[in-house]
Design an enzyme around this catalytic site. Sequence first.
Site, short mmCIF file in Angstrom:
data_model
loop_
_atom_site.label_atom_id
_atom_site.label_comp_id
_atom_site.label_asym_id
_atom_site.label_seq_id
_atom_site.Cartn_x
_atom_site.Cartn_y
_atom_site.Cartn_z
N ASP A 111 1.66 -8.50 -8.58
CA ASP A 111 1.42 -7.54 -7.50
C ASP A 111 0.03 -6.93 -7.71
O ASP A 111 -0.31 -6.52 -8.82
CB ASP A 111 2.50 -6.44 -7.56
N ASP B 56 -0.69 -5.62 -2.21
CA ASP B 56 0.01 -4.48 -1.64
C ASP B 56 -0.80 -3.75 -0.57
O ASP B 56 -2.00 -3.54 -0.73
CB ASP B 56 0.30 -3.49 -2.79
N GLU C 252 0.38 -8.04 1.88
CA GLU C 252 1.33 -7.20 2.60
C GLU C 252 0.54 -6.50 3.68
O GLU C 252 -0.31 -5.65 3.40
CB GLU C 252 1.99 -6.17 1.67
N HIS D 118 12.09 -5.11 -1.97
CA HIS D 118 12.38 -3.85 -2.66
C HIS D 118 12.19 -2.61 -1.79
O HIS D 118 12.41 -1.50 -2.25
CB HIS D 118 11.46 -3.76 -3.89
N ASP D 119 11.74 -2.79 -0.55
CA ASP D 119 11.56 -1.65 0.36
C ASP D 119 12.61 -1.62 1.47
O ASP D 119 12.57 -0.73 2.32
CB ASP D 119 10.18 -1.73 1.04
O1 ISL Z 1 5.21 2.20 5.27
C1 ISL Z 1 4.84 1.34 6.03
C2 ISL Z 1 5.04 1.43 7.48
O2 ISL Z 1 6.01 2.35 7.81
C3 ISL Z 1 4.18 0.13 5.59
O3 ISL Z 1 3.16 -0.07 6.45
C4 ISL Z 1 3.60 0.14 4.23
O4 ISL Z 1 2.50 -0.69 4.21
C5 ISL Z 1 4.51 -0.40 3.21
O5 ISL Z 1 5.68 0.33 3.17
C6 ISL Z 1 3.81 -0.40 1.88
O6 ISL Z 1 4.69 -0.74 0.85
C7 ISL Z 1 4.10 -1.07 -0.36
O7 ISL Z 1 3.21 -0.09 -0.85
C8 ISL Z 1 3.81 1.16 -1.18
C9 ISL Z 1 5.02 0.99 -2.10
O8 ISL Z 1 5.72 2.19 -2.19
C10 ISL Z 1 5.96 -0.10 -1.61
O9 ISL Z 1 7.02 -0.29 -2.51
C11 ISL Z 1 5.15 -1.33 -1.41
O10 ISL Z 1 5.92 -2.44 -1.04
C12 ISL Z 1 2.75 1.97 -1.85
O11 ISL Z 1 2.11 1.23 -2.84
#
Ligand code: ISL
Length: 543
Positions: free
Chosen positions: A99, A200, A249, A317-318
């Site tokens: 990552d 990310d 991402e 994971h989100d």
């Molecule tokens: O939150 C978003 C839209 O509602 C997304 O655009 C955002 O880009 C995404 O959630 C980002 O996630 C990633 O970066 C975060 C981290 O907490 C997440 O776990 C990761 O997947 C911050 O680094």
Amino acid sequence: LEKNSWWKNAVGYQIYPRSFKDSNHDGIGDLNGIRQKLPYLKELGVDFIWINPIYASPNVDNGYDISDYQAIHEDFGTMDDFQALLKEAHALDLKIIMDLVVNHTSDQHPWFIESKKSLDNPYRDYYHWADATKDQMPNDWQSFFGGSTWTYDETTQQAYFHVFAKEQPDLNWKNPRVRHEIYQMIRWWLDLGIDGFRIDAISHIQKEPWDFKITDNQWAPFMNVSGIEMYLKELKAIFNEYTVMTVGEASGVPHHEAGAWTGDHGYFNMIFELEHCERIGEIGRQKGSIPHLKHSLNQWQTSLEEDGWNALYLENHDTPRSVSVYGDDSPEAAKALATVLLLLKGTPFIYQGQEVGMTNYPFSSIEELNAADTIHFYQTLLAQGTISTDALAIAVNWSRDHSRTPFQWEDALHGGFSTTEPWLKVNENYRMINAAQKDLKTSSIFHHYQALIRLRKQTDALIYGKFQLLLPEHPTVFCYTRTTQTESWLILVQLGRKQTTVSFPDSWDYSKWEEIVTTVDAKPLEQLMCLSDYEAHIYRKTT
Ligand code: ISL
Ligand code: CA
């Protein structure tokens, strides 16, 4: 096939290291735990693993707040453990994708500690600072995790900018020194022999001017803002020097622009966009919409047919667990979803536990939750006057913690994840839902994943064949074909329990279709097909 395009016929597996396997009994998953489970991943048949951040971090956002890019977090082990993991994985022909978190650092990163010190500190411009007072921020933009994108700092009486938590200050990509440092760090990892990066939050690195006026989309000032191309091209030039795979991402990149972002010549090989994965934060709506899923996946499949390449996933994971969002937590639903996902055009990513049917967790109090954004969301709802039971239900529907509970290895204490109380509770359903089921039942979800992966890898049409959605208006049946000049495949899945009858064209020669895989009893393809209970069928026609 270009040697650089190995990722097109590969299958990926995402590991959330904190929850995968604890090797030293401190309740936290670690690198040596991953090493122990490499044979398991090999048995499943995947080609590469993407590991969520394992770097030094104060863990405000579970590793997405990095304080040293070139050090391993002590919870996970040491650099030697990492090197051993890399070596062992490579010996098994498994690639490792790391990552790369470069939209922001931790506020404990030495760059930020310096940057905060004074207006003329050499690191000041590594981050975004602007004039502000305690009560007056430079603008009213809101962060993804709630609250202003600005945090006021007494020392220099200015505010710094962050699209996530205040402990995650955004790096200033306009500064060539910042980019140079990032690029050196990237090369350092690539030279170590890793096989690529998942990058990310990369669509947020470019920001609009601070006086930009928000109209309809509150995220617009830092979502795929024009000018970002220049930075992406610089990144691409580095990646091009290596035989690596990259997945950006990139939320906010629409499917009709994704051609430039993906494929052999795109900024990345693939992107993760979140459109098809709904986050459900409404009371009374725990279920994802199958029509939305079909519509969105169809658009992405179609848009990238000629130019570009899809990353295929249903959970990470989100997100909550797909078998809970789009199914009913049953093994049938897990297999049906796997059938849809793994034979689409693109590179599939299986999220740890998906292959054994892990479900959402029945969180019943806010104390059981860990993800900072979920807790913040809950508190905001309370502050807005939502009653606490409703606030909990809404926050839980949406929570990222569902997918972060420890991996369920077997019917043993703590699901076989650890011998100590884990950092996040194991779902009680580990007794029935666990990886050891594969050795008890040939009809396990794991075996179905294994069969789909094997089938995909030995079939060109399932990798390169043209995608076409059939029965687009059907509310639950997900049906598509993958076609090359010599063969056609038909994937037919009922994503629901109800009995339903679908019909195919008169003109088809049904005797030519052969059933290759099914999750129920064999059923020849006919013009009228009666389907129920998450049944899935895969047919092939040779011309
Ligand atoms: O939150 C978003 C839209 O509602 C997304 O655009 C955002 O880009 C995404 O959630 C980002 O996630 C990633 O970066 C975060 C981290 O907490 C997440 O776990 C990761 O997947 C911050 O680094
Ligand atoms: Ca451990």
